[in-house]
Enzyme design. Structure first.
Site, PDB file in Angstrom:
ATOM      1  N   ASN A   6       0.868  -1.182   0.000  1.00  0.00           N
ATOM      2  CA  ASN A   6       0.000   0.000   0.000  1.00  0.00           C
ATOM      3  C   ASN A   6       0.900   1.226   0.000  1.00  0.00           C
ATOM      4  O   ASN A   6       1.433   1.602   1.042  1.00  0.00           O
ATOM      5  CB  ASN A   6      -0.904  -0.019   1.247  1.00  0.00           C
ATOM      6  CG  ASN A   6      -1.758   1.238   1.331  1.00  0.00           C
ATOM      7  OD1 ASN A   6      -1.889   1.976   0.358  1.00  0.00           O
ATOM      8  ND2 ASN A   6      -2.342   1.473   2.497  1.00  0.00           N
ATOM      9  N   LYS A   8       0.033   4.213  -0.455  1.00  0.00           N
ATOM     10  CA  LYS A   8      -0.660   5.403   0.058  1.00  0.00           C
ATOM     11  C   LYS A   8      -0.416   6.582  -0.904  1.00  0.00           C
ATOM     12  O   LYS A   8      -0.452   6.385  -2.111  1.00  0.00           O
ATOM     13  CB  LYS A   8      -0.230   5.715   1.488  1.00  0.00           C
ATOM     14  CG  LYS A   8      -0.249   4.475   2.391  1.00  0.00           C
ATOM     15  CD  LYS A   8      -0.049   4.809   3.819  1.00  0.00           C
ATOM     16  CE  LYS A   8       0.063   3.523   4.626  1.00  0.00           C
ATOM     17  NZ  LYS A   8      -0.092   3.724   6.051  1.00  0.00           N
ATOM     18  N   HIS A  90      -9.675   1.294   4.474  1.00  0.00           N
ATOM     19  CA  HIS A  90      -8.424   1.473   5.215  1.00  0.00           C
ATOM     20  C   HIS A  90      -8.686   2.454   6.358  1.00  0.00           C
ATOM     21  O   HIS A  90      -9.461   3.399   6.215  1.00  0.00           O
ATOM     22  CB  HIS A  90      -7.335   2.010   4.281  1.00  0.00           C
ATOM     23  CG  HIS A  90      -5.971   1.984   4.899  1.00  0.00           C
ATOM     24  ND1 HIS A  90      -5.556   2.927   5.810  1.00  0.00           N
ATOM     25  CD2 HIS A  90      -4.940   1.110   4.760  1.00  0.00           C
ATOM     26  CE1 HIS A  90      -4.318   2.626   6.191  1.00  0.00           C
ATOM     27  NE2 HIS A  90      -3.930   1.533   5.573  1.00  0.00           N
ATOM     28  N   GLU A  92      -7.067   4.837   7.444  1.00  0.00           N
ATOM     29  CA  GLU A  92      -6.794   6.243   7.122  1.00  0.00           C
ATOM     30  C   GLU A  92      -7.982   6.866   6.393  1.00  0.00           C
ATOM     31  O   GLU A  92      -8.265   8.049   6.541  1.00  0.00           O
ATOM     32  CB  GLU A  92      -5.497   6.343   6.305  1.00  0.00           C
ATOM     33  CG  GLU A  92      -4.285   6.108   7.198  1.00  0.00           C
ATOM     34  CD  GLU A  92      -3.055   5.586   6.497  1.00  0.00           C
ATOM     35  OE1 GLU A  92      -3.011   5.595   5.249  1.00  0.00           O
ATOM     36  OE2 GLU A  92      -2.130   5.145   7.207  1.00  0.00           O
ATOM     37  N   GLU A 160      -5.839  -4.836  10.451  1.00  0.00           N
ATOM     38  CA  GLU A 160      -4.801  -3.850  10.724  1.00  0.00           C
ATOM     39  C   GLU A 160      -5.151  -3.086  11.991  1.00  0.00           C
ATOM     40  O   GLU A 160      -5.983  -2.161  11.949  1.00  0.00           O
ATOM     41  CB  GLU A 160      -4.696  -2.852   9.568  1.00  0.00           C
ATOM     42  CG  GLU A 160      -4.354  -3.472   8.241  1.00  0.00           C
ATOM     43  CD  GLU A 160      -3.730  -2.453   7.306  1.00  0.00           C
ATOM     44  OE1 GLU A 160      -2.593  -2.681   6.901  1.00  0.00           O
ATOM     45  OE2 GLU A 160      -4.372  -1.429   7.014  1.00  0.00           O
ATOM     46  N   GLY A 166       2.043   2.288  10.767  1.00  0.00           N
ATOM     47  CA  GLY A 166       3.022   3.365  10.612  1.00  0.00           C
ATOM     48  C   GLY A 166       3.663   3.793  11.921  1.00  0.00           C
ATOM     49  O   GLY A 166       4.343   4.817  11.976  1.00  0.00           O
ATOM     50  N   SER A 202       3.030  -2.175  10.472  1.00  0.00           N
ATOM     51  CA  SER A 202       4.487  -2.161  10.711  1.00  0.00           C
ATOM     52  C   SER A 202       5.160  -3.503  10.436  1.00  0.00           C
ATOM     53  O   SER A 202       6.097  -3.904  11.136  1.00  0.00           O
ATOM     54  CB  SER A 202       4.788  -1.692  12.144  1.00  0.00           C
ATOM     55  OG  SER A 202       4.299  -0.376  12.342  1.00  0.00           O
TER      56      SER A 202
HETATM   57  C1  PEP Z   1      -0.991   0.205   5.981  1.00  0.00           C
HETATM   58  O1  PEP Z   1      -1.086   1.396   5.811  1.00  0.00           O
HETATM   59  O2  PEP Z   1      -1.838  -0.546   5.483  1.00  0.00           O
HETATM   60  C2  PEP Z   1       0.124  -0.287   6.772  1.00  0.00           C
HETATM   61  C3  PEP Z   1       0.085  -1.517   7.221  1.00  0.00           C
HETATM   62  O3  PEP Z   1       1.147   0.585   7.010  1.00  0.00           O
HETATM   63  P1  PEP Z   1       2.536   0.246   7.749  1.00  0.00           P
HETATM   64  O4  PEP Z   1       3.065  -1.035   7.191  1.00  0.00           O
HETATM   65  O5  PEP Z   1       3.417   1.420   7.446  1.00  0.00           O
HETATM   66  O6  PEP Z   1       2.221   0.132   9.214  1.00  0.00           O
END
Ligand code: PEP
Length: 241
Positions: A6, A8, A90, A92, A160, A166, A202
């Site tokens: 992803n 983003k 997601h 976000e 998630e 992040g 992460s």
């Molecule tokens: C994500 O945005 O779906 C995600 C898992 O980000 P990160 O790996 O940076 O935590």
């Protein structure tokens, strides 16, 4: 196993093109790779991915087929730009745009009508986990976000935890196992017995093997680490093992 990148709202196009080419150069057997690219990049990145087997995905879509929705992107447009899958719900988007699970379900129905498969994200906040409501929150999100009519093979779930995205904080193997078992049970009960469940939050090359060893983890959704080809390749290699 599925490993999905992803990107983003990253990176600039020249960097993105190089990154996509670097993904293609890695040989990864037995792992389905998906790249959720920014919408303006779908066509140029799709050209780079040709012949690689890496699936191209959009990061969102509108629940209507056409219309007066300035700035939005339809599922048909995603399809026409080479996408075969779309990421929905997601955290976000839920946080930044107030997206509800009802809206996510409407988008999923529209996506499937355009022959796109969907990856629906669910996950609890830190406050919800600390209150002991992590599983209940996620099951509530599933119950409303997942349209019951969607074929099981057209759906992937990405769990998630919002507090792990992040932040560098990763859920423990026990936390992941409990949640994925709960999600698996809900999916099987609802008839989504072929639907895969990815973990996201992460994920890095250094922790991927431990996460992939957890029962009912069928892969990863990767944000930050997907912007470094060697890190994404390392996660894919862990999935292949
Ligand atoms: C994500 O945005 O779906 C995600 C898992 O980000 P990160 O790996 O940076 O935590």
């Amino acid at each position: 196993m599925i490993v999905a990148a992803n990107w983003k709202m990253n990176p600039e196009l020249s960097v993105a093109a190089k990154l996509a080419s670097d993904y293609c150069a890695a040989s990864v057997a037995g792992v389905t790779r998906i790249l959720f690219a920014p919408h303006p990049y779908l066509v140029p990145i799709g050209v780079r991915l040709e012949g690689s087997g890496i699936l191209l995905g959009g990061q969102d879509c509108h629940p209507s087929a056409f219309g007066a929705h300035t700035g939005d992107v339809s599922t048909g447009m995603l399809r026409d730009c080479g996408a075969s899958v779309v990421l929905l719900g997601h955290s976000e988007r839920r946080a930044d745009h107030g997206e509800t699970s009802e809206l996510v379900a409407a988008k999923a129905v529209q996506a499937f009508s355009s022959s796109l498969s969907v990856m629906i994200c669910v996950g609890e906040t830190l406050a919800e986990r600390e209150a002991g409501n992590a599983l209940a929150t996620v099951l509530d999100q599933l119950a409303v976000s997942v349209p019951p009519t969607l074929p099981t093979t057209a759906l992937t779930i990405a769990y998630e935890p919002v507090w792990a995205i992040g932040t560098g904080k990763v859920a423990t193997a026990v936390e992941i196992a409990e949640m994925h078992l709960g999600i698996r049970g809900w999916l099987d009960e609802a008839g989504f017995d072929q639907t895969k469940i990815l973990y996201g939050g992460s994920v890095k090359p250094g922790n991927a093997a431990e996460i992939f060893a957890v029962p009912h983890v069928d892969g990863a959704l990767v944000g930050g680490a997907s912007l470094i080809a060697a890190d994404f390749d390392g996660i894919c290699a862990a999935a292949a093992n």
